[in-house]
Design a protein around this motif. Sequence first.
Motif, PDB file in Angstrom:
ATOM      1  N   ALA A 189      31.729  47.355  39.082  1.00  0.00           N
ATOM      2  CA  ALA A 189      31.441  46.359  40.124  1.00  0.00           C
ATOM      3  C   ALA A 189      32.695  45.574  40.489  1.00  0.00           C
ATOM      4  CB  ALA A 189      30.340  45.413  39.653  1.00  0.00           C
ATOM      5  N   THR A 190      33.522  45.205  39.493  1.00  0.00           N
ATOM      6  CA  THR A 190      34.731  44.446  39.808  1.00  0.00           C
ATOM      7  C   THR A 190      35.710  45.277  40.630  1.00  0.00           C
ATOM      8  OG1 THR A 190      35.763  45.101  37.716  1.00  0.00           O
ATOM      9  CG2 THR A 190      34.564  43.031  37.747  1.00  0.00           C
ATOM     10  N   GLU A 191      35.752  46.591  40.393  1.00  0.00           N
ATOM     11  CA  GLU A 191      36.645  47.434  41.186  1.00  0.00           C
ATOM     12  C   GLU A 191      36.147  47.530  42.630  1.00  0.00           C
ATOM     13  OE1 GLU A 191      37.316  51.123  39.197  1.00  0.00           O
ATOM     14  OE2 GLU A 191      38.217  50.173  37.436  1.00  0.00           O
ATOM     15  N   VAL A 192      34.807  47.470  42.809  1.00  0.00           N
ATOM     16  CA  VAL A 192      34.266  47.398  44.170  1.00  0.00           C
ATOM     17  C   VAL A 192      34.697  46.092  44.826  1.00  0.00           C
ATOM     18  CG1 VAL A 192      32.146  47.263  45.537  1.00  0.00           C
ATOM     19  CG2 VAL A 192      32.303  48.892  43.653  1.00  0.00           C
ATOM     20  N   PHE A 193      34.598  44.978  44.077  1.00  0.00           N
ATOM     21  CA  PHE A 193      35.037  43.690  44.612  1.00  0.00           C
ATOM     22  C   PHE A 193      36.517  43.724  44.964  1.00  0.00           C
ATOM     23  CE2 PHE A 193      31.625  41.419  41.871  1.00  0.00           C
ATOM     24  CZ  PHE A 193      30.638  41.861  42.740  1.00  0.00           C
ATOM     25  N   ALA A 194      37.305  44.393  44.107  1.00  0.00           N
ATOM     26  CA  ALA A 194      38.742  44.475  44.352  1.00  0.00           C
ATOM     27  C   ALA A 194      39.043  45.174  45.665  1.00  0.00           C
ATOM     28  CB  ALA A 194      39.434  45.202  43.194  1.00  0.00           C
ATOM     29  N   ASN A 195      38.254  46.188  45.996  1.00  0.00           N
ATOM     30  CA  ASN A 195      38.439  46.864  47.283  1.00  0.00           C
ATOM     31  C   ASN A 195      38.188  45.910  48.441  1.00  0.00           C
ATOM     32  OD1 ASN A 195      39.106  49.322  46.129  1.00  0.00           O
ATOM     33  ND2 ASN A 195      36.986  50.000  46.011  1.00  0.00           N
ATOM     34  N   LEU A 196      37.213  45.025  48.280  1.00  0.00           N
ATOM     35  CA  LEU A 196      36.956  44.026  49.312  1.00  0.00           C
ATOM     36  C   LEU A 196      38.121  43.037  49.402  1.00  0.00           C
ATOM     37  CD1 LEU A 196      33.182  43.244  48.591  1.00  0.00           C
ATOM     38  CD2 LEU A 196      34.113  44.609  50.466  1.00  0.00           C
ATOM     39  N   VAL A 197      38.630  42.613  48.241  1.00  0.00           N
ATOM     40  CA  VAL A 197      39.760  41.686  48.218  1.00  0.00           C
ATOM     41  C   VAL A 197      40.964  42.290  48.914  1.00  0.00           C
ATOM     42  CG1 VAL A 197      41.409  40.523  46.703  1.00  0.00           C
ATOM     43  CG2 VAL A 197      38.990  40.512  46.120  1.00  0.00           C
ATOM     44  N   ASN A 198      41.197  43.576  48.705  1.00  0.00           N
ATOM     45  CA  ASN A 198      42.367  44.241  49.277  1.00  0.00           C
ATOM     46  C   ASN A 198      42.384  44.205  50.802  1.00  0.00           C
ATOM     47  OD1 ASN A 198      43.967  44.977  47.133  1.00  0.00           O
ATOM     48  ND2 ASN A 198      42.918  46.907  46.783  1.00  0.00           N
ATOM     49  N   GLN A 199      41.211  44.095  51.418  1.00  0.00           N
ATOM     50  CA  GLN A 199      41.168  44.081  52.879  1.00  0.00           C
ATOM     51  C   GLN A 199      41.877  42.858  53.459  1.00  0.00           C
ATOM     52  OE1 GLN A 199      40.032  46.922  54.238  1.00  0.00           O
ATOM     53  NE2 GLN A 199      39.802  47.434  52.060  1.00  0.00           N
ATOM     54  N   ARG A 200      42.056  41.825  52.621  1.00  0.00           N
ATOM     55  CA  ARG A 200      42.728  40.602  53.091  1.00  0.00           C
ATOM     56  C   ARG A 200      44.248  40.751  53.087  1.00  0.00           C
ATOM     57  NH1 ARG A 200      44.937  37.303  55.211  1.00  0.00           N
ATOM     58  NH2 ARG A 200      44.749  35.028  55.135  1.00  0.00           N
ATOM     59  N   PHE A 201      44.782  41.754  52.370  1.00  0.00           N
ATOM     60  CA  PHE A 201      46.212  41.889  52.200  1.00  0.00           C
ATOM     61  C   PHE A 201      46.752  43.074  52.995  1.00  0.00           C
ATOM     62  CE2 PHE A 201      44.485  40.143  48.202  1.00  0.00           C
ATOM     63  CZ  PHE A 201      45.152  38.926  48.196  1.00  0.00           C
ATOM     64  N   SER A 202      48.024  42.982  53.360  1.00  0.00           N
ATOM     65  CA  SER A 202      48.677  44.120  53.997  1.00  0.00           C
ATOM     66  C   SER A 202      48.811  45.249  52.990  1.00  0.00           C
ATOM     67  CB  SER A 202      50.059  43.715  54.520  1.00  0.00           C
ATOM     68  OG  SER A 202      50.886  43.283  53.445  1.00  0.00           O
ATOM     69  N   LYS A 203      49.068  46.449  53.477  1.00  0.00           N
ATOM     70  CA  LYS A 203      49.072  47.627  52.609  1.00  0.00           C
ATOM     71  C   LYS A 203      50.080  47.498  51.478  1.00  0.00           C
ATOM     72  CE  LYS A 203      49.116  52.672  52.771  1.00  0.00           C
ATOM     73  NZ  LYS A 203      49.242  53.879  53.637  1.00  0.00           N
ATOM     74  N   SER A 229      39.521  45.897  26.474  1.00  0.00           N
ATOM     75  CA  SER A 229      39.935  46.804  27.546  1.00  0.00           C
ATOM     76  C   SER A 229      39.159  46.532  28.821  1.00  0.00           C
ATOM     77  CB  SER A 229      39.737  48.257  27.103  1.00  0.00           C
ATOM     78  OG  SER A 229      40.512  48.545  25.952  1.00  0.00           O
ATOM     79  N   ASN A 230      37.838  46.339  28.697  1.00  0.00           N
ATOM     80  CA  ASN A 230      37.011  46.088  29.887  1.00  0.00           C
ATOM     81  C   ASN A 230      37.379  44.757  30.543  1.00  0.00           C
ATOM     82  OD1 ASN A 230      35.630  48.483  29.590  1.00  0.00           O
ATOM     83  ND2 ASN A 230      33.880  47.567  28.550  1.00  0.00           N
ATOM     84  N   ASN A 231      37.586  43.719  29.737  1.00  0.00           N
ATOM     85  CA  ASN A 231      37.967  42.417  30.308  1.00  0.00           C
ATOM     86  C   ASN A 231      39.319  42.506  31.011  1.00  0.00           C
ATOM     87  OD1 ASN A 231      35.662  41.038  29.521  1.00  0.00           O
ATOM     88  ND2 ASN A 231      36.525  40.437  27.548  1.00  0.00           N
ATOM     89  N   LEU A 232      40.251  43.249  30.425  1.00  0.00           N
ATOM     90  CA  LEU A 232      41.563  43.423  31.048  1.00  0.00           C
ATOM     91  C   LEU A 232      41.439  44.162  32.375  1.00  0.00           C
ATOM     92  CD1 LEU A 232      43.910  44.246  28.053  1.00  0.00           C
ATOM     93  CD2 LEU A 232      44.356  42.548  29.822  1.00  0.00           C
ATOM     94  N   ALA A 233      40.613  45.226  32.395  1.00  0.00           N
ATOM     95  CA  ALA A 233      40.450  45.997  33.629  1.00  0.00           C
ATOM     96  C   ALA A 233      39.849  45.135  34.733  1.00  0.00           C
ATOM     97  CB  ALA A 233      39.580  47.228  33.368  1.00  0.00           C
ATOM     98  N   MET A 234      38.850  44.314  34.392  1.00  0.00           N
ATOM     99  CA  MET A 234      38.236  43.451  35.400  1.00  0.00           C
ATOM    100  C   MET A 234      39.220  42.378  35.875  1.00  0.00           C
ATOM    101  SD  MET A 234      34.228  43.078  34.212  1.00  0.00           S
ATOM    102  CE  MET A 234      34.535  42.532  32.530  1.00  0.00           C
ATOM    103  N   ALA A 235      39.981  41.815  34.941  1.00  0.00           N
ATOM    104  CA  ALA A 235      40.964  40.798  35.334  1.00  0.00           C
ATOM    105  C   ALA A 235      42.046  41.406  36.227  1.00  0.00           C
ATOM    106  CB  ALA A 235      41.593  40.169  34.083  1.00  0.00           C
ATOM    107  N   ALA A 236      42.485  42.618  35.903  1.00  0.00           N
ATOM    108  CA  ALA A 236      43.519  43.275  36.717  1.00  0.00           C
ATOM    109  C   ALA A 236      43.000  43.573  38.116  1.00  0.00           C
ATOM    110  CB  ALA A 236      43.970  44.568  36.032  1.00  0.00           C
ATOM    111  N   ALA A 237      41.729  43.935  38.216  1.00  0.00           N
ATOM    112  CA  ALA A 237      41.159  44.263  39.530  1.00  0.00           C
ATOM    113  C   ALA A 237      41.039  43.031  40.418  1.00  0.00           C
ATOM    114  CB  ALA A 237      39.789  44.919  39.353  1.00  0.00           C
ATOM    115  N   LEU A 238      40.891  41.842  39.812  1.00  0.00           N
ATOM    116  CA  LEU A 238      40.593  40.644  40.598  1.00  0.00           C
ATOM    117  C   LEU A 238      41.628  39.531  40.400  1.00  0.00           C
ATOM    118  CD1 LEU A 238      36.746  40.464  39.894  1.00  0.00           C
ATOM    119  CD2 LEU A 238      37.852  41.311  41.960  1.00  0.00           C
TER     120      LEU A 238
END
Length: 451
Positions: A189-203, A229-238
């Motif tokens: 789910a956090t990686e899905v959120f990260a994809n949404l966050v990325n839309q705000r930034f240039s490539k 590991s899971n907490n790190l992955a979620m933090a890195a995504a967001l």
Amino acid sequence: MGAERDEGPIATVLLVDDEENILSSVRRVLRNERYRLIAATSGAMALELLEQHEVDLIVSDARMPGMDGATLLAQVQQRWPECLRILLTGYADITTTIKAINEGQIYRYISKPWDDDELRLIIRQALAFQYSERERQRLEQLTRAQNAHLQELNETLERRVSARTAELEETASMLDVAYAELRRSYVTATEVFANLVNQRFSKDRQTNAQVVALVKGYAEHYQLDERTSNNLAMAAALYNIGKLTWDDQLLARPSDLLFKEERTRYRKYPELGENLLMALEPVQDAGRLIRHHQERWDGHGFPDRLEGEAIPFGSRLLRLCVDFIELQRGMFLERRLNRDEALLLMKKYEGRLYDPKLCERFIELCTTLAPDLALADASITALDTRRLSAGMILARNLHATNGMLLLNEGKQLTLPLISKLIAFEASEGGSYTVFVRKPESDKTLQSYGAP
């Protein structure tokens, strides 16, 4: 919300406000979204609509005559707990907001006047979280059903052991898959959120995927436990979710070139990132890592000026990964560094910015243990100017201390050129690190005359 189709609404959203113009404004913001919108002008009317319709999310104003927003959302929480709750509140409504948080257990509150893009993003995130939660509940129900079936099989095991052995193995395998999927659901789910966050930034500012890859690579190589590991992955995504409120000019400027007011906003993004995730219990630990990932080992970081081991381990590792990627994207300095220059700069600041032992392990991972993770080139080595020899090929552009380009990548070094480089280095009072390519043959650099 169920599986999305090409047509039709994906969720039902109830809007509640006693002012028709506010309802119209929210409808306008959401008109292009695939939501079924229904509206109420009072708390009592909203409760009637909730009796009649299956509502996924309610957005209510805080101040309304009769039943206020906090009281309404508290009743919704008690009677329809799966319906997500968002409160629209003014700056003067702090008492109502606190009541809504404590009694209504709201998902988020949004201050008036709102930003249209932020409102749309928050609703999308809320519905994405709701979908993840429903999927988790479905998996739990599946697990309970399979456990009940397994118990039934055990009661008659002596009579059916031979016939049921294969079925038990298959059931156990399904349980393992169900449990594994449940554990991964929030990370996904956090990686899905990260994809949404990325839309705000240039490539070229979309760094989340690379930072996630680094933390996962470190966690796998050094065998960190699954929770860490899971907490790190979620933090890195967001980790950069707190930058969503920045304007385009601030997003595009390297942090080293920020003006005073901009630097003040910059220093708030880790704390803001944690605040945005605070309502989501499964990612609260990841939010804490995000809050402290700009702390410094020497205690001069932000937001809390933590020092040394007081900084959470995950935050220390996250900073290394973020800095490594952002240095190469030109997000710190005006000039983009290549991979090797970024690692050398990080090495220089271990003990000040970074945990020295952790920094050493990170650099070792990027250069020796798992070079592919950092896009390393094993044929390249770093030398100081006095170890250079004629015939070596420059593998990276060489810049002076002031950023001026001295030599282009691919340049073959000669003795006169090396002498000029040493003299220029002395005149600047600096020390250059030169990246040269190893020979393609099995000979070492000594074949070029290196000591």
